[in-house]
Design an enzyme around this catalytic site. Sequence first.
Site, PDB file in Angstrom:
ATOM      1  N   ARG A   1       1.139  -1.119   0.120  1.00 47.69           N
ATOM      2  CA  ARG A   1       0.038   0.040   0.034  1.00 47.69           C
ATOM      3  C   ARG A   1       0.758   1.439  -0.008  1.00 47.69           C
ATOM      4  O   ARG A   1       1.822   1.517   0.934  1.00 47.69           O
ATOM      5  CB  ARG A   1      -0.938   0.059   1.247  1.00 47.69           C
ATOM      6  CG  ARG A   1      -1.598   1.094   1.517  1.00 47.69           C
ATOM      7  CD  ARG A   1      -2.853   1.203   0.651  1.00 47.69           C
ATOM      8  NE  ARG A   1      -3.794   1.969   1.120  1.00 47.69           N
ATOM      9  CZ  ARG A   1      -3.757   3.514   0.880  1.00 47.69           C
ATOM     10  NH1 ARG A   1      -2.645   3.887   0.640  1.00 47.69           N
ATOM     11  NH2 ARG A   1      -4.757   4.198   1.189  1.00 47.69           N
TER      12      ARG A   1
ATOM     13  N   GLU B   1     -11.155   4.542  -4.826  1.00 40.38           N
ATOM     14  CA  GLU B   1     -11.479   3.192  -4.450  1.00 40.38           C
ATOM     15  C   GLU B   1     -12.019   2.747  -5.969  1.00 40.38           C
ATOM     16  O   GLU B   1     -13.149   3.337  -6.444  1.00 40.38           O
ATOM     17  CB  GLU B   1     -12.614   2.979  -3.585  1.00 40.38           C
ATOM     18  CG  GLU B   1     -12.082   3.152  -2.127  1.00 40.38           C
ATOM     19  CD  GLU B   1     -10.864   2.153  -1.564  1.00 40.38           C
ATOM     20  OE1 GLU B   1     -10.766   1.190  -1.926  1.00 40.38           O
ATOM     21  OE2 GLU B   1     -10.255   2.958  -0.922  1.00 40.38           O
TER      22      GLU B   1
ATOM     23  N   ARG C   1      -0.303  -5.447   4.944  1.00 38.09           N
ATOM     24  CA  ARG C   1       0.250  -4.885   3.557  1.00 38.09           C
ATOM     25  C   ARG C   1       1.431  -4.154   4.037  1.00 38.09           C
ATOM     26  O   ARG C   1       1.353  -3.130   4.938  1.00 38.09           O
ATOM     27  CB  ARG C   1      -0.722  -3.863   2.977  1.00 38.09           C
ATOM     28  CG  ARG C   1      -2.169  -4.753   2.552  1.00 38.09           C
ATOM     29  CD  ARG C   1      -2.870  -3.866   1.997  1.00 38.09           C
ATOM     30  NE  ARG C   1      -3.439  -2.882   2.654  1.00 38.09           N
ATOM     31  CZ  ARG C   1      -4.406  -1.976   2.557  1.00 38.09           C
ATOM     32  NH1 ARG C   1      -4.931  -2.185   1.319  1.00 38.09           N
ATOM     33  NH2 ARG C   1      -4.706  -0.853   3.251  1.00 38.09           N
TER      34      ARG C   1
END
Length: 221
Positions: A62, A70, A112
């Site tokens: 990320r 999104e 992440r």
Amino acid sequence: MSDGGNPSCSTHNKTRTMIKPSRPLLLLILAVCLALGNAVRHRVKYVYDGDTVQLENGQRLRYLGINAPEVRHGDRKAEHMADAARNLNRELVLNAKVSLEYDKRRKDRYGRLLAYVFLENGETVNNILIQKGLAHVMINDEDIKYRALLLASQRTAIENRIGIWRELLKTDQNSYLGNRASHRFHKKTCRFSKEIKKIVWFKSRRDAYWEGYSPCRQCNP
Ligand SMILES: [Zn+2]
């Protein structure tokens, strides 16, 4: 950590034997080689959206300090400019070799990696997305390394009304409240607004973004 050495450094070493530079210069070259050798490069295997990718080793990454619109998930509609952000990200990093720079936290709560992502030409992908108006600055910690750089790029994008900013700043309300601790801003009516201890008021949405605050996911200010 090493990825097997940097080709440009072996060139330096050949040059050394020919021109015999001074000892301080040799030490400097050695330091640069070590620094470059430590910058492990990863090939990007898949691009999910404007701020999340998968590396060749399967690890999700990320981008730190930014948030891109999104893309469509199931029956949740894509946010404005989500496809443009993903497309730009693909153009920049898909199958490319990138190097990562970490900040205070290496991973988020989903496991992440969190990092600044550098292309082989030295450009920062996180910053390019902000420059193009295809992501906004998202700060989770006051003193992230590239806060000033990202915020400066965002202010230019806002002034030029490019990418997400044209639509996002078309309408505005007259007050929002921000949380100095989380760097999120809210509508006055948001249920989370009552819990904020360190409040800052913004007279417009633009002002909130200008200061690097990002919108609450609950009230979507
Ligand atoms: Zn809220």
